[in-house]
Design a protein around this motif. Sequence first.
Motif, PDB file in Angstrom:
ATOM      1  N   ILE A  50       0.836  -1.208   0.000  1.00  0.00           N
ATOM      2  CA  ILE A  50       0.000   0.000   0.000  1.00  0.00           C
ATOM      3  C   ILE A  50       0.866   1.251   0.000  1.00  0.00           C
ATOM      4  CG2 ILE A  50      -1.692   1.308   1.347  1.00  0.00           C
ATOM      5  CD1 ILE A  50      -2.826  -1.357   2.310  1.00  0.00           C
ATOM      6  N   ASP A  51       1.913   1.237   0.820  1.00  0.00           N
ATOM      7  CA  ASP A  51       2.813   2.388   0.869  1.00  0.00           C
ATOM      8  C   ASP A  51       3.480   2.628  -0.484  1.00  0.00           C
ATOM      9  OD1 ASP A  51       2.246   2.871   3.509  1.00  0.00           O
ATOM     10  OD2 ASP A  51       3.985   1.793   4.285  1.00  0.00           O
ATOM     11  N   HIS A 105       3.387  12.396  -1.471  1.00  0.00           N
ATOM     12  CA  HIS A 105       4.443  13.388  -1.268  1.00  0.00           C
ATOM     13  C   HIS A 105       5.546  13.280  -2.318  1.00  0.00           C
ATOM     14  CE1 HIS A 105       2.866  14.864   2.558  1.00  0.00           C
ATOM     15  NE2 HIS A 105       2.572  13.610   2.840  1.00  0.00           N
ATOM     16  N   GLY A 106       5.298  12.520  -3.369  1.00  0.00           N
ATOM     17  CA  GLY A 106       6.209  12.503  -4.501  1.00  0.00           C
ATOM     18  C   GLY A 106       7.511  11.760  -4.296  1.00  0.00           C
ATOM     19  N   TYR A 107       7.542  10.803  -3.389  1.00  0.00           N
ATOM     20  CA  TYR A 107       8.768  10.019  -3.216  1.00  0.00           C
ATOM     21  C   TYR A 107       8.945   9.077  -4.400  1.00  0.00           C
ATOM     22  CZ  TYR A 107       8.964  11.669   1.610  1.00  0.00           C
ATOM     23  OH  TYR A 107       9.043  12.454   2.729  1.00  0.00           O
ATOM     24  N   ASN A 108      10.191   8.920  -4.825  1.00  0.00           N
ATOM     25  CA  ASN A 108      10.481   8.121  -6.016  1.00  0.00           C
ATOM     26  C   ASN A 108      10.492   6.626  -5.754  1.00  0.00           C
ATOM     27  OD1 ASN A 108      10.831  10.382  -7.767  1.00  0.00           O
ATOM     28  ND2 ASN A 108      12.846  10.730  -6.839  1.00  0.00           N
ATOM     29  N   SER A 109      10.686   6.244  -4.509  1.00  0.00           N
ATOM     30  CA  SER A 109      10.752   4.819  -4.190  1.00  0.00           C
ATOM     31  C   SER A 109      10.283   4.594  -2.761  1.00  0.00           C
ATOM     32  CB  SER A 109      12.187   4.297  -4.342  1.00  0.00           C
ATOM     33  OG  SER A 109      13.029   4.886  -3.357  1.00  0.00           O
ATOM     34  N   LEU A 110       9.977   3.346  -2.461  1.00  0.00           N
ATOM     35  CA  LEU A 110       9.564   2.994  -1.104  1.00  0.00           C
ATOM     36  C   LEU A 110      10.718   3.206  -0.131  1.00  0.00           C
ATOM     37  CD1 LEU A 110       7.225   1.820   0.586  1.00  0.00           C
ATOM     38  CD2 LEU A 110       8.207  -0.453   0.196  1.00  0.00           C
ATOM     39  N   LYS A 111      11.923   2.902  -0.569  1.00  0.00           N
ATOM     40  CA  LYS A 111      13.102   3.084   0.277  1.00  0.00           C
ATOM     41  C   LYS A 111      13.268   4.555   0.658  1.00  0.00           C
ATOM     42  CE  LYS A 111      18.092   2.109   0.396  1.00  0.00           C
ATOM     43  NZ  LYS A 111      18.595   3.485   0.565  1.00  0.00           N
ATOM     44  N   GLU A 112      13.132   5.429  -0.318  1.00  0.00           N
ATOM     45  CA  GLU A 112      13.246   6.865  -0.043  1.00  0.00           C
ATOM     46  C   GLU A 112      12.146   7.322   0.912  1.00  0.00           C
ATOM     47  OE1 GLU A 112      13.262  11.166  -2.416  1.00  0.00           O
ATOM     48  OE2 GLU A 112      12.514   9.352  -3.401  1.00  0.00           O
ATOM     49  N   TYR A 113      10.943   6.835   0.686  1.00  0.00           N
ATOM     50  CA  TYR A 113       9.802   7.189   1.538  1.00  0.00           C
ATOM     51  C   TYR A 113      10.059   6.797   2.988  1.00  0.00           C
ATOM     52  CZ  TYR A 113       5.028   6.672   3.461  1.00  0.00           C
ATOM     53  OH  TYR A 113       3.902   6.726   4.248  1.00  0.00           O
ATOM     54  N   SER A 115      10.936   8.352   8.503  1.00  0.00           N
ATOM     55  CA  SER A 115      11.231   7.748   9.804  1.00  0.00           C
ATOM     56  C   SER A 115      11.905   8.760  10.718  1.00  0.00           C
ATOM     57  CB  SER A 115      12.127   6.518   9.637  1.00  0.00           C
ATOM     58  OG  SER A 115      11.448   5.492   8.952  1.00  0.00           O
ATOM     59  N   CYS A 116      11.617   8.649  12.004  1.00  0.00           N
ATOM     60  CA  CYS A 116      12.169   9.610  12.962  1.00  0.00           C
ATOM     61  C   CYS A 116      13.596   9.279  13.368  1.00  0.00           C
ATOM     62  CB  CYS A 116      11.283   9.680  14.204  1.00  0.00           C
ATOM     63  SG  CYS A 116      11.419   8.240  15.301  1.00  0.00           S
ATOM     64  N   MET A 117      14.104   8.110  12.998  1.00  0.00           N
ATOM     65  CA  MET A 117      15.417   7.684  13.471  1.00  0.00           C
ATOM     66  C   MET A 117      16.502   8.715  13.182  1.00  0.00           C
ATOM     67  SD  MET A 117      17.492   4.142  12.710  1.00  0.00           S
ATOM     68  CE  MET A 117      18.067   4.616  11.083  1.00  0.00           C
ATOM     69  N   ARG A 118      16.439   9.330  12.022  1.00  0.00           N
ATOM     70  CA  ARG A 118      17.469  10.299  11.645  1.00  0.00           C
ATOM     71  C   ARG A 118      17.261  11.668  12.290  1.00  0.00           C
ATOM     72  NH1 ARG A 118      15.526  12.723   6.588  1.00  0.00           N
ATOM     73  NH2 ARG A 118      17.673  13.002   5.908  1.00  0.00           N
ATOM     74  N   TYR A 119      16.192  11.822  13.076  1.00  0.00           N
ATOM     75  CA  TYR A 119      15.915  13.094  13.743  1.00  0.00           C
ATOM     76  C   TYR A 119      16.056  13.017  15.266  1.00  0.00           C
ATOM     77  CZ  TYR A 119      13.807  14.457   9.270  1.00  0.00           C
ATOM     78  OH  TYR A 119      13.594  14.755   7.946  1.00  0.00           O
ATOM     79  N   LEU A 120      16.132  11.806  15.800  1.00  0.00           N
ATOM     80  CA  LEU A 120      16.107  11.651  17.253  1.00  0.00           C
ATOM     81  C   LEU A 120      17.248  12.384  17.948  1.00  0.00           C
ATOM     82  CD1 LEU A 120      15.143   7.858  17.520  1.00  0.00           C
ATOM     83  CD2 LEU A 120      13.738   9.796  18.232  1.00  0.00           C
ATOM     84  N   HIS A 121      18.426  12.389  17.331  1.00  0.00           N
ATOM     85  CA  HIS A 121      19.581  13.017  17.976  1.00  0.00           C
ATOM     86  C   HIS A 121      19.480  14.537  17.995  1.00  0.00           C
ATOM     87  CE1 HIS A 121      20.585  13.254  13.697  1.00  0.00           C
ATOM     88  NE2 HIS A 121      21.435  14.226  14.004  1.00  0.00           N
ATOM     89  N   ARG A 122      18.478  15.082  17.302  1.00  0.00           N
ATOM     90  CA  ARG A 122      18.293  16.535  17.292  1.00  0.00           C
ATOM     91  C   ARG A 122      17.283  16.999  18.342  1.00  0.00           C
ATOM     92  NH1 ARG A 122      17.375  17.470  10.796  1.00  0.00           N
ATOM     93  NH2 ARG A 122      19.135  16.221  10.035  1.00  0.00           N
ATOM     94  N   ILE A 123      16.751  16.069  19.112  1.00  0.00           N
ATOM     95  CA  ILE A 123      15.787  16.427  20.158  1.00  0.00           C
ATOM     96  C   ILE A 123      16.558  16.707  21.448  1.00  0.00           C
ATOM     97  CG2 ILE A 123      13.801  15.655  21.511  1.00  0.00           C
ATOM     98  CD1 ILE A 123      13.019  13.858  19.173  1.00  0.00           C
TER      99      ILE A 123
END
Length: 421
Positions: free
Chosen positions: A299-300, A308-316, A321-329
């Motif tokens: 479905i994704d 949102h115009g992502y080119n692939s499921l991997k990019e989406y 995902s929040c993993m790459r943002y957690l260290h900025r909290i």
Amino acid sequence: METSELPAVFDGVKLAAVAAVLYVIVRCLNLKSPTAPPDLYFQDSGLSRFLLKSCPLLTKEYIPPLIWGKSGHIQTALYGKMGRVRSPHPYGHRKFITMSDGATSTFDLFEPLAEHCVGDDITMVICPGIANHSEKQYIRTFVDYAQKNGYRCAVLNHLGALPNIELTSPRMFTYGCTWEFGAMVNYIKKTYPLTQLVVVGFSLGGNIVCKYLGETQANQEKVLCCVSVCQGYSALRAQETFMQWDQCRRFYNFLMADNMKKIILSHRQALFGDHVKKPQSLEDTDLSRLYTATSLMQIDDNVMRKFHGYNSLKEYYEEESCMRYLHRIYVPLMLVNAADDPLVHESLLAIPKSLSEKRENVMFVLPLHGGHLGFFEGSVLFPEPLTWMDKLVVEYANAICQWERNKSQCSDTELVEADLE
């Protein structure tokens, strides 16, 4: 002689059958699993020591219902089927926000029913789980408890999740889109300029709130703390585990995909109608693929990423995902998962463990039991209306509010002493 031995043989078979059934019950219900306090992962600091003193639930045993509470599957099934028992009906006001792309975002606002323990104006901004909204029983139970503890609550209704609210643009909620949550937070900040915020996210909502806070430092202004419950942290890592049959994840994947299909198809005209200006990558053939989809990943890939115009499921999955943002909290952050959550593979728990080892503001709480958003409590068979999760989130928020109050009082005292000198 042979005839007289037959009843004994039959009795032996019956006894073996009963023993086998009991063994299966004990194994399935996980009855031999002990009760224990949650495992805690954190760095030793003034904040963590204060939390351990101020939050008894962090160091007390979590005791689920004796008969079935140690089964993550049953906890998850009960949450999924009935949400909570004897759920209250808090009274709130529905707010509507028109987004820049024409979408109509909604959230429900609930005023506090008592004075807060520190006497301040505190608002909980809450993001529910996948395809959930303020009318879900687990949300109603939590909101009612938070109101009684002096919190104003704002609960996001995921775009497209409410059955009686039509979509006004060809877009639904996605795994990590923070637009609607951000609009709700901005409304609260503007309407209540003196309020401070406690950010709470459940499951998919946990991913959204953590991503929102990490996207920009400005999003953390007026935020006292954040609590995330039962999220998976990385959709890219989770997608492989969701296709595995251990812990029946593939079956859960199918059930959630079926629910998502129903929601998407209920908005078929708004998303796929001839008069609709669809995203360029979204085609009519995607609708036919949707009918045959048996997993969230399908479905994704065929629908959700294209909003949102992502080119692939991997990019989406990487971007949402929040993993790459957690260290900025930088505000205090409590991440809660259950060790027996059948939806979140144990390998994903390395993410919050690693983060808590590096950041003083992070505490990772991992009870043995609770399933996915279950965390029911009770003596033997029947669960209590209020869950361990509800109590923990409010207890943690209260402690952080008190911590901030103590810090401000110390600062005021230092200023007075400096003036006297």
